[in-house]
Design a protein around this motif. Structure first.
Motif, PDB file in Angstrom:
ATOM      1  N   MET A 158       0.852  -1.165   0.000  1.00 50.59           N
ATOM      2  CA  MET A 158       0.000   0.000   0.000  1.00 50.59           C
ATOM      3  C   MET A 158       0.899   1.230   0.000  1.00 50.59           C
ATOM      4  O   MET A 158       1.918   1.267   0.680  1.00 50.59           O
ATOM      5  CB  MET A 158      -0.901  -0.021   1.235  1.00 50.59           C
ATOM      6  N   SER A 159       0.497   2.230  -0.741  1.00 49.48           N
ATOM      7  CA  SER A 159       1.289   3.452  -0.796  1.00 49.48           C
ATOM      8  C   SER A 159       1.178   4.224   0.521  1.00 49.48           C
ATOM      9  O   SER A 159       0.216   4.074   1.278  1.00 49.48           O
ATOM     10  CB  SER A 159       0.811   4.322  -1.956  1.00 49.48           C
ATOM     11  N   LYS A 160       2.168   5.039   0.746  1.00 48.53           N
ATOM     12  CA  LYS A 160       2.200   5.806   1.995  1.00 48.53           C
ATOM     13  C   LYS A 160       1.035   6.792   2.121  1.00 48.53           C
ATOM     14  O   LYS A 160       0.442   6.899   3.195  1.00 48.53           O
ATOM     15  CB  LYS A 160       3.532   6.519   2.138  1.00 48.53           C
ATOM     16  N   PRO A 161       0.677   7.515   1.053  1.00 47.92           N
ATOM     17  CA  PRO A 161      -0.463   8.430   1.196  1.00 47.92           C
ATOM     18  C   PRO A 161      -1.778   7.703   1.481  1.00 47.92           C
ATOM     19  O   PRO A 161      -2.607   8.201   2.255  1.00 47.92           O
ATOM     20  CB  PRO A 161      -0.531   9.152  -0.145  1.00 47.92           C
ATOM     21  N   LEU A 162      -1.957   6.529   0.884  1.00 51.61           N
ATOM     22  CA  LEU A 162      -3.183   5.779   1.123  1.00 51.61           C
ATOM     23  C   LEU A 162      -3.240   5.251   2.555  1.00 51.61           C
ATOM     24  O   LEU A 162      -4.286   5.310   3.210  1.00 51.61           O
ATOM     25  CB  LEU A 162      -3.298   4.631   0.118  1.00 51.61           C
ATOM     26  N   SER A 163      -2.117   4.746   3.058  1.00 49.74           N
ATOM     27  CA  SER A 163      -2.108   4.278   4.443  1.00 49.74           C
ATOM     28  C   SER A 163      -2.269   5.447   5.417  1.00 49.74           C
ATOM     29  O   SER A 163      -2.917   5.302   6.457  1.00 49.74           O
ATOM     30  CB  SER A 163      -0.830   3.503   4.731  1.00 49.74           C
ATOM     31  N   LEU A 164      -1.713   6.602   5.072  1.00 46.03           N
ATOM     32  CA  LEU A 164      -1.905   7.796   5.905  1.00 46.03           C
ATOM     33  C   LEU A 164      -3.372   8.203   5.929  1.00 46.03           C
ATOM     34  O   LEU A 164      -3.909   8.571   6.982  1.00 46.03           O
ATOM     35  CB  LEU A 164      -1.042   8.942   5.387  1.00 46.03           C
ATOM     36  N   PHE A 165      -4.047   8.117   4.779  1.00 40.33           N
ATOM     37  CA  PHE A 165      -5.471   8.443   4.711  1.00 40.33           C
ATOM     38  C   PHE A 165      -6.288   7.552   5.647  1.00 40.33           C
ATOM     39  O   PHE A 165      -7.108   8.038   6.416  1.00 40.33           O
ATOM     40  CB  PHE A 165      -5.962   8.288   3.271  1.00 40.33           C
ATOM     41  N   PHE A 184      -7.259  -2.792   5.689  1.00 41.21           N
ATOM     42  CA  PHE A 184      -6.672  -4.124   5.543  1.00 41.21           C
ATOM     43  C   PHE A 184      -7.109  -4.783   4.239  1.00 41.21           C
ATOM     44  O   PHE A 184      -6.317  -5.462   3.578  1.00 41.21           O
ATOM     45  CB  PHE A 184      -7.038  -5.014   6.722  1.00 41.21           C
ATOM     46  N   ILE A 185      -8.354  -4.582   3.846  1.00 43.48           N
ATOM     47  CA  ILE A 185      -8.849  -5.171   2.597  1.00 43.48           C
ATOM     48  C   ILE A 185      -8.124  -4.569   1.396  1.00 43.48           C
ATOM     49  O   ILE A 185      -7.693  -5.299   0.492  1.00 43.48           O
ATOM     50  CB  ILE A 185     -10.376  -4.981   2.487  1.00 43.48           C
ATOM     51  N   VAL A 186      -7.972  -3.256   1.387  1.00 39.09           N
ATOM     52  CA  VAL A 186      -7.274  -2.596   0.283  1.00 39.09           C
ATOM     53  C   VAL A 186      -5.824  -3.062   0.224  1.00 39.09           C
ATOM     54  O   VAL A 186      -5.281  -3.340  -0.851  1.00 39.09           O
ATOM     55  CB  VAL A 186      -7.364  -1.064   0.426  1.00 39.09           C
ATOM     56  N   LYS A 187      -5.194  -3.191   1.374  1.00 42.25           N
ATOM     57  CA  LYS A 187      -3.803  -3.649   1.415  1.00 42.25           C
ATOM     58  C   LYS A 187      -3.675  -5.057   0.850  1.00 42.25           C
ATOM     59  O   LYS A 187      -2.764  -5.339   0.057  1.00 42.25           O
ATOM     60  CB  LYS A 187      -3.295  -3.608   2.854  1.00 42.25           C
ATOM     61  N   ALA A 188      -4.578  -5.953   1.233  1.00 43.41           N
ATOM     62  CA  ALA A 188      -4.519  -7.326   0.740  1.00 43.41           C
ATOM     63  C   ALA A 188      -4.783  -7.401  -0.759  1.00 43.41           C
ATOM     64  O   ALA A 188      -4.112  -8.152  -1.481  1.00 43.41           O
ATOM     65  CB  ALA A 188      -5.531  -8.188   1.494  1.00 43.41           C
ATOM     66  N   ARG A 189      -5.728  -6.625  -1.242  1.00 37.05           N
ATOM     67  CA  ARG A 189      -6.023  -6.631  -2.687  1.00 37.05           C
ATOM     68  C   ARG A 189      -4.864  -6.075  -3.493  1.00 37.05           C
ATOM     69  O   ARG A 189      -4.547  -6.595  -4.567  1.00 37.05           O
ATOM     70  CB  ARG A 189      -7.288  -5.836  -2.973  1.00 37.05           C
ATOM     71  N   MET A 190      -4.230  -5.037  -2.985  1.00 34.40           N
ATOM     72  CA  MET A 190      -3.083  -4.482  -3.704  1.00 34.40           C
ATOM     73  C   MET A 190      -1.913  -5.460  -3.709  1.00 34.40           C
ATOM     74  O   MET A 190      -1.181  -5.553  -4.689  1.00 34.40           O
ATOM     75  CB  MET A 190      -2.679  -3.148  -3.092  1.00 34.40           C
ATOM     76  N   ARG A 191      -1.735  -6.186  -2.612  1.00 40.35           N
ATOM     77  CA  ARG A 191      -0.664  -7.175  -2.543  1.00 40.35           C
ATOM     78  C   ARG A 191      -0.930  -8.311  -3.517  1.00 40.35           C
ATOM     79  O   ARG A 191      -0.015  -8.770  -4.220  1.00 40.35           O
ATOM     80  CB  ARG A 191      -0.533  -7.715  -1.128  1.00 40.35           C
TER      81      ARG A 191
END
Length: 58
Positions: free
Chosen positions: A1-8, A46-53
């Motif tokens: 996950m990108s840093k700006p997205l995780s910061l959001f 967590f869902i976005v992170k898993a899908r991006m991975r």
């Protein structure tokens, strides 16, 4: 996950937690609402992170 997205996602969850703490003195229903929104935000992160991975692995 990108840093700006995780910061959001982290800032949004912190805002919901702060709103939950402020609303404790006003209404129990607001506390419940902000708690559910906070959990949904953390879960969505967590869902976005898993899908991006998965997408990155191919």
């Amino acid at each position: 996950m990108s840093k700006p997205l995780s910061l959001f996602f982290s800032v949004l969850a912190i805002l919901f937690m702060s709103a939950m703490s402020v609303s404790i003195s006003h209404s129990g229903w607001l506390v419940l609402l902000f708690g559910v929104l906070c959990l949904l935000t953390i879960g969505a992160g967590f869902i976005v992170k898993a899908r991006m991975r998965r997408k990155k692995q191919g």
